[in-house]
Design an enzyme around this catalytic site. Structure first.
Site, PDB file in Angstrom:
ATOM      1  CG  HIS A 198      -0.636   4.150   5.046  1.00  0.00           C
ATOM      2  ND1 HIS A 198      -1.241   3.627   6.281  1.00  0.00           N
ATOM      3  CD2 HIS A 198      -0.322   2.873   4.583  1.00  0.00           C
ATOM      4  CE1 HIS A 198      -1.172   2.405   6.537  1.00  0.00           C
ATOM      5  NE2 HIS A 198      -0.554   1.887   5.399  1.00  0.00           N
TER       6      HIS A 198
ATOM      7  CB  CYS B 181      -0.872   0.023   1.378  1.00  0.00           C
ATOM      8  SG  CYS B 181      -0.242  -0.351   2.723  1.00  0.00           S
TER       9      CYS B 181
HETATM   10  P1  NAP Z   1      -8.039  -8.522   7.815  1.00  0.00           P
HETATM   11  O1  NAP Z   1      -8.843  -7.341   8.078  1.00  0.00           O
HETATM   12  O2  NAP Z   1      -7.481  -8.798   9.111  1.00  0.00           O
HETATM   13  O3  NAP Z   1      -8.606  -9.556   6.881  1.00  0.00           O
HETATM   14  C1  NAP Z   1      -8.523 -10.666   6.694  1.00  0.00           C
HETATM   15  C2  NAP Z   1      -9.474 -11.622   5.670  1.00  0.00           C
HETATM   16  O4  NAP Z   1      -8.631 -12.597   5.162  1.00  0.00           O
HETATM   17  C3  NAP Z   1     -10.512 -11.953   6.543  1.00  0.00           C
HETATM   18  O5  NAP Z   1     -11.599 -12.058   5.592  1.00  0.00           O
HETATM   19  C4  NAP Z   1     -10.111 -13.185   6.811  1.00  0.00           C
HETATM   20  O6  NAP Z   1     -11.584 -14.175   7.207  1.00  0.00           O
HETATM   21  C5  NAP Z   1      -9.550 -13.921   5.678  1.00  0.00           C
HETATM   22  N1  NAP Z   1      -8.717 -14.893   6.361  1.00  0.00           N
HETATM   23  C6  NAP Z   1      -7.934 -15.245   7.230  1.00  0.00           C
HETATM   24  N2  NAP Z   1      -7.505 -16.386   7.314  1.00  0.00           N
HETATM   25  C7  NAP Z   1      -7.941 -17.152   6.304  1.00  0.00           C
HETATM   26  C8  NAP Z   1      -7.886 -18.463   5.862  1.00  0.00           C
HETATM   27  N3  NAP Z   1      -7.203 -19.304   6.494  1.00  0.00           N
HETATM   28  N4  NAP Z   1      -8.512 -18.934   4.962  1.00  0.00           N
HETATM   29  C9  NAP Z   1      -9.552 -17.856   4.507  1.00  0.00           C
HETATM   30  N5  NAP Z   1      -9.657 -16.799   4.632  1.00  0.00           N
HETATM   31  C10 NAP Z   1      -8.802 -16.264   5.731  1.00  0.00           C
HETATM   32  O7  NAP Z   1      -6.871  -7.940   6.739  1.00  0.00           O
HETATM   33  P2  NAP Z   1      -6.659  -6.894   5.542  1.00  0.00           P
HETATM   34  O8  NAP Z   1      -5.979  -5.506   6.154  1.00  0.00           O
HETATM   35  O9  NAP Z   1      -7.968  -6.838   4.943  1.00  0.00           O
HETATM   36  O10 NAP Z   1      -5.310  -7.412   4.717  1.00  0.00           O
HETATM   37  C11 NAP Z   1      -5.700  -8.483   3.912  1.00  0.00           C
HETATM   38  C12 NAP Z   1      -4.444  -8.593   2.978  1.00  0.00           C
HETATM   39  O11 NAP Z   1      -4.365  -7.352   2.247  1.00  0.00           O
HETATM   40  C13 NAP Z   1      -3.175  -9.041   3.646  1.00  0.00           C
HETATM   41  O12 NAP Z   1      -2.298  -9.580   2.778  1.00  0.00           O
HETATM   42  C14 NAP Z   1      -2.720  -7.647   3.863  1.00  0.00           C
HETATM   43  O13 NAP Z   1      -1.196  -7.582   3.802  1.00  0.00           O
HETATM   44  C15 NAP Z   1      -3.261  -6.982   2.262  1.00  0.00           C
HETATM   45  N6  NAP Z   1      -3.095  -5.646   2.135  1.00  0.00           N
HETATM   46  C16 NAP Z   1      -3.960  -5.024   3.433  1.00  0.00           C
HETATM   47  C17 NAP Z   1      -3.844  -3.518   3.322  1.00  0.00           C
HETATM   48  C18 NAP Z   1      -4.559  -2.646   4.480  1.00  0.00           C
HETATM   49  O14 NAP Z   1      -4.298  -1.247   4.339  1.00  0.00           O
HETATM   50  N7  NAP Z   1      -5.050  -3.246   5.407  1.00  0.00           N
HETATM   51  C19 NAP Z   1      -3.370  -2.792   2.160  1.00  0.00           C
HETATM   52  C20 NAP Z   1      -2.613  -3.411   1.142  1.00  0.00           C
HETATM   53  C21 NAP Z   1      -2.691  -4.952   1.281  1.00  0.00           C
HETATM   54  P3  NAP Z   1     -12.199 -14.348   8.568  1.00  0.00           P
HETATM   55  O15 NAP Z   1     -12.927 -13.180   8.781  1.00  0.00           O
HETATM   56  O16 NAP Z   1     -12.922 -15.463   8.501  1.00  0.00           O
HETATM   57  O17 NAP Z   1     -10.773 -14.572   9.623  1.00  0.00           O
END
Ligand code: NAP
Length: 340
Positions: free
Chosen positions: A245, A132
């Protein structure tokens, strides 16, 4: 859910911070969805989420629930992508992955649509969405790099809690309440209290003393810009901001870059909103970047210590442009180029 025309789309990580934003953006941008599958871990199976006027069930990801998709937008972390995207690909889907799992693989395009959409042409099924902070920085610097090549970037980031996911946002709110009540702040997602505090980014450190987030900025920018020699050093910091950010950038060019010319370039740049009012000391702020598609850029000035360098400041909603929006724009670019 089946509409008359469009693609069979899956969101893996649909319940997360990025996944719920992808859902909203697909609806907002009238993305051509024929069928939508919301996938997460078994913990979320049975929950529901709304898409346009329809309430949809969340399903546990499995070989069965990945079958028959044209497009999968993944945001469930690197290990989940590594486990499930090859299976989705075997079933014929193209994957756009928000995790770091495939970003640096040579045969995987790493794309910011404002910068390197042509890289999509060589995709072999997986396209990686960059980190990001890197996306926000490249949107702002590419229009300058195109006219006068950048030689060196020194960046400091001010990264919000939401960068660590939905639970981290809640933790920041809980910690603020704890502290205001005079209680010790709860820490679960973050290693230290973030409310009324800040700390260097908590990703693993390498032997040179750089954390993973900082090295993502270095390596991914080089790949996106096709500039393997580009010199870049980063210091990434978590700050007690809920969402969006910020980044302070010192950018050195091959030759002097007149400030007014750089300002003109940025004012016309796709994906950038130029925000400056020197009378009021008014420049981009994370609160104002929240919910916006554009990267807010301003406070552009000549570096008084280096004739070829400019200073600038930016803020961007990293869940939107830094993740969900960029992924949907990649899908739109694939469609526009006849690749999907
Ligand atoms: P998050 O809010 O913690 O959400 C994680 C998601 O993944 C939830 O839907 C969760 O489902 C699912 N998940 C977790 N373990 C799983 C499994 N074993 N099988 C299937 N689904 C699973 O995280 P996020 O911030 O959205 O980030 C997700 C990804 O995007 C990460 O790789 C992160 O590095 C990337 N990212 C995030 C941002 C940001 O600003 N947040 C920016 C760029 C990239 P449950 O609800 O069922 O646990």
């Amino acid at each position: 859910m089946v509409l008359a025309q469009g693609l069979r789309v899956g969101i893996l990580g649909a319940t997360g911070a990025v996944g719920t934003e992808i859902l909203a953006i697909l609806a907002e941008r009238l993305f051509p969805v024929a069928e939508l599958r919301l996938l997460a871990s078994p913990r979320s199976a049975g929950q529901t989420l709304s898409f346009r006027e329809t309430v949809l069930p969340v399903e546990a990801v499995s070989e069965q629930t990945l079958k028959g998709l044209d497009l999968i937008l993944a945001s469930a972390g690197a290990s989940v992508s590594r486990q499930w995207l090859p299976i989705a690909l075997k079933g014929g889907a193209i994957a756009i992955d928000n995790s770091s799992a495939y970003r640096m693989e040579p045969n995987v395009p790493l794309v910011v649509p404002e910068v390197n959409p042509d890289d999509l042409k060589t995709h072999q099924g997986i396209i990686a969405n960059p980190n990001c902070t890197t996306i926000l920085m490249t949107v702002a610097l590419w229009p300058l790099h195109q006219v006068r090549p950048i030689r060196r970037i020194v960046v400091a980031t001010y990264q919000s809690a939401s960068g660590a996911g939905a639970k981290a946002m809640q933790e920041l709110k809980d910690q603020a309440l704890d502290i205001l009540k005079g209680q010790p702040p709860r820490t679960e997602v973050f290693p230290y209290p973030l409310a009324f505090n800040l700390f260097p980014h908590n990703s693993p450190l390498n032997e040179q003393g750089y954390c993973q987030e900082e090295m993502k900025m270095v390596n991914e920018t080089r790949k996106i810009f096709h500039a393997p020699e580009l010199r870049l050093t980063a210091t990434c910091v978590r700050v007690p901001v809920l969402r969006a950010h910020s980044e302070a950038l010192n950018v050195e060019f091959a030759e002097p870059f007149p400030v007014q010319e750089a300002r003109d370039r940025l004012q016309k740049a796709p994906g950038v909103q130029f925000v400056e009012d020197w009378q009021r000391n008014y420049f981009p702020m994370p609160l104002e970047a929240t919910g916006k598609d554009a990267v807010l850029v301003g406070r552009l000035r000549q570096d008084i210590s280096a004739p070829n360098a400019l200073e600038l400041w930016l803020c961007g909603d990293q869940i939107r442009k830094g993740a969900a929006l960029n992924a949907v724009q990649i899908a739109e670019s694939l469609i526009a180029q006849g690749l999907l």
